[in-house]
Structure formats: C-alpha cells, structure tokens
Design a protein around this motif. Structure first.
Motif, PDB file in Angstrom:
ATOM      1  N   GLU A  97      19.117 -25.128 -35.475  1.00 56.77           N
ATOM      2  CA  GLU A  97      20.499 -25.591 -35.515  1.00 56.77           C
ATOM      3  C   GLU A  97      20.548 -26.882 -34.707  1.00 56.77           C
TER       4      GLU A  97
ATOM      5  N   GLU B  47      30.703 -35.214 -38.388  1.00 58.89           N
ATOM      6  CA  GLU B  47      31.564 -34.404 -39.264  1.00 58.89           C
ATOM      7  C   GLU B  47      31.076 -34.481 -40.716  1.00 58.89           C
TER       8      GLU B  47
ATOM      9  N   GLU C  64      28.013 -32.359 -41.028  1.00 57.83           N
ATOM     10  CA  GLU C  64      28.409 -30.949 -41.018  1.00 57.83           C
ATOM     11  C   GLU C  64      28.802 -30.503 -42.428  1.00 57.83           C
ATOM     12  N   LYS C  65      29.505 -31.381 -43.144  1.00 60.35           N
ATOM     13  CA  LYS C  65      29.916 -31.067 -44.527  1.00 60.35           C
ATOM     14  C   LYS C  65      28.710 -30.963 -45.449  1.00 60.35           C
TER      15      LYS C  65
ATOM     16  N   GLY D 142      26.222 -27.960 -43.644  1.00 55.60           N
ATOM     17  CA  GLY D 142      26.867 -26.684 -43.309  1.00 55.60           C
ATOM     18  C   GLY D 142      27.031 -26.502 -41.806  1.00 55.60           C
ATOM     19  N   SER D 143      28.086 -25.796 -41.411  1.00 56.53           N
ATOM     20  CA  SER D 143      28.395 -25.634 -39.987  1.00 56.53           C
ATOM     21  C   SER D 143      27.465 -24.636 -39.293  1.00 56.53           C
ATOM     22  N   ASP D 144      26.593 -23.959 -40.070  1.00 53.88           N
ATOM     23  CA  ASP D 144      25.593 -23.096 -39.421  1.00 53.88           C
ATOM     24  C   ASP D 144      24.403 -23.918 -38.933  1.00 53.88           C
TER      25      ASP D 144
ATOM     26  N   ILE E 171      24.698 -27.683 -38.480  1.00 51.66           N
ATOM     27  CA  ILE E 171      25.216 -28.780 -37.661  1.00 51.66           C
ATOM     28  C   ILE E 171      26.430 -28.270 -36.905  1.00 51.66           C
ATOM     29  N   LEU E 172      26.303 -28.145 -35.593  1.00 46.82           N
ATOM     30  CA  LEU E 172      27.409 -27.665 -34.769  1.00 46.82           C
ATOM     31  C   LEU E 172      27.942 -28.833 -33.947  1.00 46.82           C
ATOM     32  N   LEU E 173      29.123 -29.301 -34.297  1.00 44.59           N
ATOM     33  CA  LEU E 173      29.730 -30.417 -33.589  1.00 44.59           C
ATOM     34  C   LEU E 173      30.587 -29.856 -32.458  1.00 44.59           C
ATOM     35  N   ARG E 174      30.247 -30.192 -31.232  1.00 43.44           N
ATOM     36  CA  ARG E 174      30.970 -29.671 -30.075  1.00 43.44           C
ATOM     37  C   ARG E 174      31.422 -30.836 -29.185  1.00 43.44           C
TER      38      ARG E 174
ATOM     39  N   HIS F  14      26.423 -22.830 -26.756  1.00 38.93           N
ATOM     40  CA  HIS F  14      26.517 -22.666 -28.209  1.00 38.93           C
ATOM     41  C   HIS F  14      25.169 -22.445 -28.877  1.00 38.93           C
TER      42      HIS F  14
END
Length: 207
Positions: A6, A23, A26-27, A30-32, A34-37, A55
């Motif tokens: 991840e 962002e 992420e699209k 997938g959000s699994d 690419i985790l944008l924090r 995370h």
C-alpha cells in the motif's frame, strides 16, 4: 512486483498540487493501494512518520521522498536485502558501492560529505549514510525508534540510525542514486546547518 503493498501519502498542505495528483492516483489504483492522508499544515517529518504508521497495515514500512529524488526502482533491492540478512532496517546509501548524488552543486555535496564524515568520526554508527531518509523498517522497530527519538529536521534521520545501533537492531545497506528535485527548492540553509551541529554534539554526549 509480486509484493503486497500500500502507498500512504502524507501531504502537509504543500502548494505544488501534490494532493490533487494523489487523488487522481487514488482513483486509478483504488483506495486500498493509494491511501491519501493529508494534514492541513506543515507539522514536521517525525509527526508525518507517526501519522503514516497509524495507517500502515503491513509488517514493513518503506519511507521515501515523494518528489522522485528517491527512485522506486530501489525498493525491490531493499526487500531482497532485508530477506537476505533478516535485517531490522535497510538504509539507502549514497556513499557506498555504486551509490551517488546527482543535481547538487559542489557546496551542497561538500556540506553533505562533511556532515557524514563528522558523524562517522564522532558516533561510529555502523552505517555509511546517516542523513538520507530512503529506508525500510520493520514496523515494530520503527515504532520503538519513534518513541526514543527527540530530534527534528536533518538530525532526525541520523538519530534514528544511532538509536537503532544503541538498541541492538540490525542494519543492512543498499547503494542508491539520489537525484535532486527538479521543481521546488531545498530547505538547507545556515539555520539547518547550525541545528545539525547542535544535534550531532547532543547525540555524541548522550549515546
């Protein structure tokens, strides 16, 4: 790569559009994966590590700069090195083997080499590159080191390695090429150099 992974992106309100690009990624992935924090403002490197660790779901964490000064092509070598020696930390080194720095002027290279030489003489850390941040950590080791480290700025990376040696953790090294950022500016100035020297002397006195 065959590795389960991840990517956690910590963006401290940078004005260069990092968050918008993240962002988009992420699209796509997938959000699994690419985790944008993001965080609203710049809160420092150490707190970014802690924020990212909260995370992270894996047993190992690779930390790197997101401006491609650290090339992702070295990550498989970090993983191979870790498996080879079951190391707690694998650190990227610019000063060993075919490692190197590209895009720095002579002054910046001399400061970096000088800082590294001073550190080697005073602290004998058992690693050849103390100020780089491209590293792989066993997650529980990173957590333990974060609890112990008190430095900020450039000294922080150095303290992580010195404390690791002090606590008996094993460190492997992988030669890397560091390429200076094309956009944006480096934050290395007189204040950073003074705080580095103060931090170095503090570590010398306390380890």
């Amino acid at each position: 790569s065959g590795n389960n992974y991840e990517i956690i992106i910590i963006d401290d309100g940078s004005p260069d559009g990092t968050q918008e690009i993240a962002e988009q990624l992420e699209k796509i992935y997938g959000s699994d994966k690419i985790l944008l924090r993001p965080r609203a403002r710049k809160l420092g490197l150490g707190t970014a590590y802690i924020h990212g660790m909260k995370h992270a779901t894996g047993n190992f964490i690779v930390i790197m700069d997101a401006d491609l000064s650290h090339h992702p092509k070295f990550i498989p070598e970090f993983i191979r090195k870790q498996k080879e020696g079951n190391f707690d930390i694998v650190s990227g080194t610019r000063y060993k083997g075919n490692g190197g720095v590209y895009g720095w002027d002579l002054k910046r290279k001399l400061i970096s080499r000088g800082a590294n030489f001073l550190t080697q003489v005073l602290l004998r850390p058992g690693a050849s590159d103390l100020t780089g941040s491209f590293r792989l950590y066993r997650k529980e080791v990173l957590q333990k080191l974060m609890e112990k480290c008190v430095s900020k700025g450039y000294v922080f990376q150095m303290e992580m390695i010195v404390r690791a040696r002090q606590l008996g953790y094993t460190i492997g090294e992988v030669p890397i090429s560091f390429v200076d950022r094309v956009y944006g500016e480096s934050k290395l100035g007189g204040n950073e150099i003074i705080s580095f020297l103060k931090g170095l002397l503090t570590l010398f006195a306390t380890t």
